[in-house]
Write a protein that holds these residues in place. Structure first.
Motif, PDB file in Angstrom:
ATOM      1  N   GLY A  79     -11.921   1.703   8.459  1.00 18.76           N
ATOM      2  CA  GLY A  79     -11.805   0.098   8.879  1.00 18.76           C
ATOM      3  C   GLY A  79     -10.919  -0.620   9.171  1.00 18.76           C
ATOM      4  N   TYR A  80      -9.904  -0.763   8.866  1.00 16.26           N
ATOM      5  CA  TYR A  80      -8.753  -1.130   9.133  1.00 16.26           C
ATOM      6  C   TYR A  80      -8.594  -1.314  10.384  1.00 16.26           C
ATOM      7  CZ  TYR A  80      -8.476  -2.651   4.375  1.00 16.26           C
ATOM      8  OH  TYR A  80      -8.384  -2.960   2.971  1.00 16.26           O
ATOM      9  N   ASP A  81      -8.009  -2.827  12.185  1.00 12.73           N
ATOM     10  CA  ASP A  81      -7.912  -2.525  13.028  1.00 12.73           C
ATOM     11  C   ASP A  81      -5.775  -2.540  12.948  1.00 12.73           C
ATOM     12  OD1 ASP A  81     -10.357  -3.160  13.358  1.00 12.73           O
ATOM     13  OD2 ASP A  81      -9.711  -5.122  13.054  1.00 12.73           O
ATOM     14  N   GLU A  82      -4.963  -2.701  11.864  1.00 11.75           N
ATOM     15  CA  GLU A  82      -3.830  -2.298  12.193  1.00 11.75           C
ATOM     16  C   GLU A  82      -3.433  -2.327  10.633  1.00 11.75           C
ATOM     17  OE1 GLU A  82      -3.032  -4.553  16.276  1.00 11.75           O
ATOM     18  OE2 GLU A  82      -2.421  -6.245  14.557  1.00 11.75           O
ATOM     19  N   ILE A  83      -2.024  -1.704  10.897  1.00 13.64           N
ATOM     20  CA  ILE A  83      -1.119  -2.109   9.575  1.00 13.64           C
ATOM     21  C   ILE A  83       0.030  -2.472   9.211  1.00 13.64           C
ATOM     22  CG2 ILE A  83      -0.244  -0.273   7.569  1.00 13.64           C
ATOM     23  CD1 ILE A  83      -1.899   1.781   8.406  1.00 13.64           C
ATOM     24  N   ILE A  84       0.020  -3.751   8.684  1.00 18.34           N
ATOM     25  CA  ILE A  84       1.537  -4.046   8.048  1.00 18.34           C
ATOM     26  C   ILE A  84       1.841  -3.463   7.484  1.00 18.34           C
ATOM     27  CG2 ILE A  84       0.807  -6.418   7.667  1.00 18.34           C
ATOM     28  CD1 ILE A  84       3.761  -6.109   9.776  1.00 18.34           C
ATOM     29  N   TYR A  85       3.002  -2.705   7.540  1.00 17.02           N
ATOM     30  CA  TYR A  85       3.665  -1.982   6.505  1.00 17.02           C
ATOM     31  C   TYR A  85       5.465  -2.850   6.075  1.00 17.02           C
ATOM     32  CZ  TYR A  85       6.301   1.418   4.091  1.00 17.02           C
ATOM     33  OH  TYR A  85       6.186   2.627   2.762  1.00 17.02           O
ATOM     34  N   ILE A  86       5.436  -3.038   5.114  1.00 13.49           N
ATOM     35  CA  ILE A  86       6.375  -4.146   4.720  1.00 13.49           C
ATOM     36  C   ILE A  86       7.482  -2.678   3.866  1.00 13.49           C
ATOM     37  CG2 ILE A  86       7.623  -6.140   3.499  1.00 13.49           C
ATOM     38  CD1 ILE A  86       4.576  -6.821   4.036  1.00 13.49           C
ATOM     39  N   PRO A  87       8.511  -1.841   4.163  1.00 12.61           N
ATOM     40  CA  PRO A  87       9.121  -1.096   2.696  1.00 12.61           C
ATOM     41  C   PRO A  87      10.264  -1.951   2.414  1.00 12.61           C
ATOM     42  CG  PRO A  87       9.283  -0.723   4.844  1.00 12.61           C
ATOM     43  CD  PRO A  87       8.582  -2.096   5.179  1.00 12.61           C
ATOM     44  N   MET A  88      11.433  -1.319   1.223  1.00 13.55           N
ATOM     45  CA  MET A  88      12.528  -1.366   0.953  1.00 13.55           C
ATOM     46  C   MET A  88      13.635  -1.813   3.078  1.00 13.55           C
ATOM     47  SD  MET A  88      14.024   1.926  -0.802  1.00 13.55           S
ATOM     48  CE  MET A  88      15.662   0.459  -0.814  1.00 13.55           C
ATOM     49  N   SER A  89      14.186  -2.329   2.102  1.00 15.07           N
ATOM     50  CA  SER A  89      15.339  -2.787   3.174  1.00 15.07           C
ATOM     51  C   SER A  89      16.028  -1.447   4.047  1.00 15.07           C
ATOM     52  CB  SER A  89      16.076  -3.709   2.594  1.00 15.07           C
ATOM     53  OG  SER A  89      17.805  -3.845   3.109  1.00 15.07           O
ATOM     54  N   SER A  90      16.362  -1.739   5.191  1.00 19.27           N
ATOM     55  CA  SER A  90      16.573  -0.520   5.667  1.00 19.27           C
ATOM     56  C   SER A  90      18.473  -0.587   5.476  1.00 19.27           C
ATOM     57  CB  SER A  90      16.515  -0.591   7.730  1.00 19.27           C
ATOM     58  OG  SER A  90      17.284  -2.551   7.718  1.00 19.27           O
TER      59      SER A  90
END
Length: 288
Positions: A79-90
């Motif tokens: 039911g989420y419209d969007e996801i903000i994904y915060i992974p470890m540093s590139s």
């Protein structure tokens, strides 16, 4: 819009804590003697250090594309419209760039923030994302805010032994041998994308003093007095004894009156290089 905030376990947030915070957590895979385990799922830090100090062959890896896609699909179906994904540093892993590429097939519904952080500051980014989502910001707006503030942070880490830096190829065997004889303890720093040498001291007490001095310099000189109210200080480590972790947190808190200092376990991706009994402190700025 209903925004899902997602991070990986390098943030110091593991599955159970994530559920309490309302954060979706991607467990980082760790390969031990050829077998894959998942941080915070079927691998605890205690068992990780038992295998690490017991001579097992250990390497860290990035989440598989299939696992990441499955988690995104499942979250959107919830039911989420969007996801903000915060992974470890590139700069510390390819997992961020891989996620950015995979997200291109989601028509903007999945936004990957190249936040250039890990551990304590990465946790701060997750808290910022939760607040921005609660304020009605879209995933794309949160991504921009996090990336604009990515370098407003520092971490300083002291290791108890040079053995694991030697194994990881970060120092030579000769340098490790000399350092051990002279009781030299290096302090490493993460400023965005790299794990670099910051200072060398003799003895644990001087290490702790040096780290506190570095945090104080950042607080008063680098970020400036007008920003102090926006700054947060936290501690982390790979202590085997929880009481040692409490003592380190209390020492840092005593050095900075008025700051509520928290403690996190360092994730396996960092701990594989530092070994057990490492300790760290970090500073980061919260968003408006």
């Amino acid at each position: 819009m209903k925004i899902a905030v997602m991070t990986d376990s390098n943030s110091g947030i593991f599955s159970e804590t994530g559920k309490k915070m309302g954060v979706h957590v991607v467990p980082m895979p760790v390969i031990i003697d050829g077998e894959t385990f998942y941080e915070g799922i079927d691998l605890t830090l205690d068992s990780f250090f038992e295998r690490l100090t017991g001579g097992s062959e250990i390497s860290t890896s990035q989440p598989s594309p299939g696992d990441l896609l499955d988690m995104w699909d499942r979250t959107l179906k919830e039911g989420y419209d969007e996801i903000i994904y915060i992974p470890m540093s590139s700069g510390l892993s390819n997992s961020c760039s891989s996620a950015i590429m995979l997200a291109q097939d989601y028509d903007g519904k999945v936004q990957v923030a190249d936040n250039h952080r890990i551990s304590v500051p990465q946790y701060g980014s997750v808290r910022d994302a939760l607040k921005l989502a609660a304020d009605g910001k879209s995933a794309a707006q949160i991504k921009k805010a996090l990336e604009d503030a990515a370098y407003d942070c520092s971490i300083y880490i002291a290791v108890d032994t040079l053995e694991y830096l030697k194994k990881g190829g970060r120092i030579t065997a000769a340098a490790a041998a000399v350092g051990t004889v002279l009781h030299i303890k290096p302090i490493l720093t993460i400023q965005g994308d790299k794990l670099d040498s910051f200072a060398k001291t003799r003895g644990t007490k001087k290490c702790r003093t040096k780290i506190i001095e570095a945090i104080r310099h950042d607080l008063t000189e680098r970020f400036g007095k007008e920003d102090i109210s926006k700054m947060r200080i936290a501690t982390a480590g790979t202590f085997r004894n929880p009481e040692d972790a409490k003592r380190w947190r209390s020492e840092v808190e005593a050095a900075f009156p008025g700051f509520e200092v928290v403690y996190f376990d360092l994730g396996c991706s960092v701990a594989a290089h530092t070994g057990p009994e490492a300790f760290a402190a970090g500073i980061y700025k919260v968003l408006e």
